[in-house]
Design a protein around this motif. Structure first.
Motif, PDB file in Angstrom:
ATOM      1  N   MET A 104       0.866  -1.199   0.000  1.00 47.24           N
ATOM      2  CA  MET A 104       0.000   0.000   0.000  1.00 47.24           C
ATOM      3  C   MET A 104       0.897   1.241   0.000  1.00 47.24           C
ATOM      4  O   MET A 104       1.250   1.760   1.050  1.00 47.24           O
ATOM      5  CB  MET A 104      -0.899  -0.024   1.246  1.00 47.24           C
ATOM      6  CG  MET A 104      -1.715  -1.300   1.396  1.00 47.24           C
ATOM      7  SD  MET A 104      -2.905  -1.245   2.748  1.00 47.24           S
ATOM      8  CE  MET A 104      -1.842  -1.270   4.195  1.00 47.24           C
ATOM      9  N   ASP A 105       1.242   1.701  -1.187  1.00 51.03           N
ATOM     10  CA  ASP A 105       2.254   2.764  -1.289  1.00 51.03           C
ATOM     11  C   ASP A 105       1.708   3.996  -2.007  1.00 51.03           C
ATOM     12  O   ASP A 105       0.826   3.897  -2.855  1.00 51.03           O
ATOM     13  CB  ASP A 105       3.473   2.206  -2.049  1.00 51.03           C
ATOM     14  CG  ASP A 105       4.683   3.105  -1.913  1.00 51.03           C
ATOM     15  OD1 ASP A 105       4.760   3.874  -0.929  1.00 51.03           O
ATOM     16  OD2 ASP A 105       5.568   3.041  -2.792  1.00 51.03           O
ATOM     17  N   GLY A 106       2.261   5.145  -1.638  1.00 51.02           N
ATOM     18  CA  GLY A 106       1.917   6.393  -2.326  1.00 51.02           C
ATOM     19  C   GLY A 106       1.118   7.368  -1.472  1.00 51.02           C
ATOM     20  O   GLY A 106       0.675   8.402  -1.966  1.00 51.02           O
ATOM     21  N   ASN A 107       0.955   7.046  -0.203  1.00 52.42           N
ATOM     22  CA  ASN A 107       0.182   7.927   0.689  1.00 52.42           C
ATOM     23  C   ASN A 107       0.801   9.322   0.787  1.00 52.42           C
ATOM     24  O   ASN A 107       0.097  10.331   0.743  1.00 52.42           O
ATOM     25  CB  ASN A 107       0.129   7.351   2.105  1.00 52.42           C
ATOM     26  CG  ASN A 107      -0.641   6.045   2.172  1.00 52.42           C
ATOM     27  OD1 ASN A 107      -1.262   5.645   1.197  1.00 52.42           O
ATOM     28  ND2 ASN A 107      -0.599   5.392   3.314  1.00 52.42           N
ATOM     29  N   GLY A 108       2.123   9.368   0.948  1.00 59.74           N
ATOM     30  CA  GLY A 108       2.818  10.644   1.137  1.00 59.74           C
ATOM     31  C   GLY A 108       2.692  11.528  -0.093  1.00 59.74           C
ATOM     32  O   GLY A 108       2.382  12.724  -0.001  1.00 59.74           O
ATOM     33  N   ARG A 109       2.895  10.932  -1.265  1.00 59.05           N
ATOM     34  CA  ARG A 109       2.812  11.710  -2.512  1.00 59.05           C
ATOM     35  C   ARG A 109       1.387  12.202  -2.761  1.00 59.05           C
ATOM     36  O   ARG A 109       1.175  13.303  -3.245  1.00 59.05           O
ATOM     37  CB  ARG A 109       3.301  10.850  -3.703  1.00 59.05           C
ATOM     38  CG  ARG A 109       4.818  10.854  -3.839  1.00 59.05           C
ATOM     39  CD  ARG A 109       5.284   9.734  -4.722  1.00 59.05           C
ATOM     40  NE  ARG A 109       5.241   8.446  -4.025  1.00 59.05           N
ATOM     41  CZ  ARG A 109       5.489   7.284  -4.611  1.00 59.05           C
ATOM     42  NH1 ARG A 109       5.778   7.249  -5.894  1.00 59.05           N
ATOM     43  NH2 ARG A 109       5.454   6.175  -3.899  1.00 59.05           N
ATOM     44  N   TRP A 110       0.429  11.372  -2.400  1.00 59.04           N
ATOM     45  CA  TRP A 110      -0.984  11.762  -2.559  1.00 59.04           C
ATOM     46  C   TRP A 110      -1.263  13.017  -1.739  1.00 59.04           C
ATOM     47  O   TRP A 110      -1.896  13.968  -2.205  1.00 59.04           O
ATOM     48  CB  TRP A 110      -1.865  10.589  -2.094  1.00 59.04           C
ATOM     49  CG  TRP A 110      -3.333  10.822  -2.213  1.00 59.04           C
ATOM     50  CD1 TRP A 110      -4.119  10.525  -3.283  1.00 59.04           C
ATOM     51  CD2 TRP A 110      -4.207  11.384  -1.208  1.00 59.04           C
ATOM     52  NE1 TRP A 110      -5.431  10.862  -3.017  1.00 59.04           N
ATOM     53  CE2 TRP A 110      -5.511  11.395  -1.750  1.00 59.04           C
ATOM     54  CE3 TRP A 110      -4.019  11.875   0.087  1.00 59.04           C
ATOM     55  CZ2 TRP A 110      -6.615  11.869  -1.037  1.00 59.04           C
ATOM     56  CZ3 TRP A 110      -5.108  12.351   0.787  1.00 59.04           C
ATOM     57  CH2 TRP A 110      -6.384  12.345   0.226  1.00 59.04           C
ATOM     58  N   LYS A 138      12.832   4.789   9.897  1.00 60.31           N
ATOM     59  CA  LYS A 138      13.747   5.871   9.488  1.00 60.31           C
ATOM     60  C   LYS A 138      13.000   7.179   9.246  1.00 60.31           C
ATOM     61  O   LYS A 138      13.613   8.221   9.063  1.00 60.31           O
ATOM     62  CB  LYS A 138      14.413   5.506   8.143  1.00 60.31           C
ATOM     63  CG  LYS A 138      15.398   4.374   8.198  1.00 60.31           C
ATOM     64  CD  LYS A 138      15.917   4.133   6.775  1.00 60.31           C
ATOM     65  CE  LYS A 138      16.598   2.785   6.664  1.00 60.31           C
ATOM     66  NZ  LYS A 138      16.727   2.383   5.257  1.00 60.31           N
ATOM     67  N   ARG A 139      11.695   7.136   9.159  1.00 63.29           N
ATOM     68  CA  ARG A 139      10.917   8.348   8.855  1.00 63.29           C
ATOM     69  C   ARG A 139      10.880   9.284  10.064  1.00 63.29           C
ATOM     70  O   ARG A 139      11.157   8.863  11.181  1.00 63.29           O
ATOM     71  CB  ARG A 139       9.509   7.941   8.443  1.00 63.29           C
ATOM     72  CG  ARG A 139       9.540   7.104   7.180  1.00 63.29           C
ATOM     73  CD  ARG A 139       8.172   6.739   6.712  1.00 63.29           C
ATOM     74  NE  ARG A 139       8.278   6.003   5.460  1.00 63.29           N
ATOM     75  CZ  ARG A 139       7.350   5.966   4.528  1.00 63.29           C
ATOM     76  NH1 ARG A 139       6.233   6.638   4.695  1.00 63.29           N
ATOM     77  NH2 ARG A 139       7.528   5.274   3.419  1.00 63.29           N
ATOM     78  N   PRO A 140      10.510  10.554   9.828  1.00 62.30           N
ATOM     79  CA  PRO A 140      10.449  11.489  10.961  1.00 62.30           C
ATOM     80  C   PRO A 140       9.547  10.931  12.067  1.00 62.30           C
ATOM     81  O   PRO A 140       8.521  10.307  11.774  1.00 62.30           O
ATOM     82  CB  PRO A 140       9.843  12.748  10.349  1.00 62.30           C
ATOM     83  CG  PRO A 140      10.090  12.637   8.887  1.00 62.30           C
ATOM     84  CD  PRO A 140      10.129  11.178   8.562  1.00 62.30           C
TER      85      PRO A 140
HETATM   86 MG    MG Z   1       6.456   4.889  -0.252  1.00 63.28          MG
END
Ligand code: MG
Ligand code: IPE
Ligand code: IPE
Length: 247
Positions: free
Chosen positions: A26-32, A77-79
């Motif tokens: 389930m990828d792309g949440n941040g870009r969305w 590794k994310r904030p």
């Molecule tokens: Mg991603």
């Protein structure tokens, strides 16, 4: 080895329109969220809603095992702010799902390294697993603090301990035993890995289980993902010719 007859580790399911065992990254949440000028967390909120909708739809379509990648061993590794937001969403989901998913015939399980997770989350996870253990429909694996390399390392350690205890000899270890020592235990191999968001990589997801999986990559970002996108992926899967090393 040539001439050596060996039990097949890779099962060969008859091709079906719908994969029996599906993995979704389930990828792309941040870009969305970024596209809308919103904080990344907003993408995770919508992504969590899409997860619920698509999970229920998978069960309706006849998927038997669904594994969703919710948080990887690398995502720490994310904030801190983003990690906290994801963990809070998980808390909320687990509390609500205890009511919401009760109506569904879905058995929930968690795969991944539990040692780094907060005690209250672990308690909710156990509750979700226990209250759905009797369900007979689809099995939902939520991959949380999951990494395929960590999983294989932990399984190797567990088998090494059994050798050390004299329970098994090194020669007893075969593909079946190693597979059963993974978080997914005796579940069948993955048929299809689906990754939206336009990235073409596995990112440490189900590396053993997807040895003969088909891959479908889609350009849509996860928060925009719909039932129609899932059906498109299934249609693409149904067109594939799976050979498993044969002809
Ligand atoms: Mg991603
Ligand atoms: C996937 O979306 C969700 C998690 C990894 C928790 P991302 O947060 O990776 O979204 P992008 O890839 O940055 O757009
Ligand atoms: C994979 O996505 C992990 C999840 C979807 C939970 P990432 O966004 O973390 O993967 P990379 O960093 O693009 O490989």
């Amino acid at each position: 080895m040539f001439g050596r007859k060996k039990k097949q580790a890779i099962s060969e399911p008859t091709p079906r329109l719908v994969p029996q065992n599906l993995g979704i990254i389930m990828d792309g949440n941040g870009r969305w969220a970024k596209k809308r000028g919103l904080p990344r967390q907003a993408g995770h909120v919508t992504g969590a809603q899409v997860f619920r909708k698509i999970t229920k739809y998978c069960e309706k379509c006849g998927v038997k095992y669904l594994t969703v990648y919710a948080f990887s061993t690398e995502n720490w590794k994310r904030p801190q702010e983003e990690v906290d937001a994801i963990m809070n969403l998980l808390r909320q989901y687990l509390k609500e799902s205890l009511a919401d998913f009760q109506q569904e015939n879905i058995r929930t399980r968690f795969i991944g390294d539990r040692s780094a997770l907060a005690e209250d989350i672990l308690k909710l996870m156990r509750e979700a697993e226990e209250t759905t253990a009797h369900k007979t429909g689809m099995t939902l694996n939520i991959a949380l603090n999951y990494g395929g390399q960590q999983e294989l390392t932990a399984a190797t350690q567990a088998l090494a301990r059994r050798v050390q205890a004299g329970e098994i000899s090194p020669e007893d270890i075969d593909e079946e035993m190693l597979g059963a020592a993974l978080y997914t235990e005796d579940q069948p191999p993955v048929d299809l890995i689906l990754r939206p968001s336009g990235e073409y990589r596995l990112s440490n997801f189900l590396i053993w289980q997807s040895a003969y999986a088909e891959f479908v990559f889609m350009d849509v970002l996860w928060p925009d993902f719909t039932e129609a996108d899932l059906e498109r992926a299934f249609e693409e899967y149904a067109r594939r010719n799976r050979r498993f090393g044969g002809v």
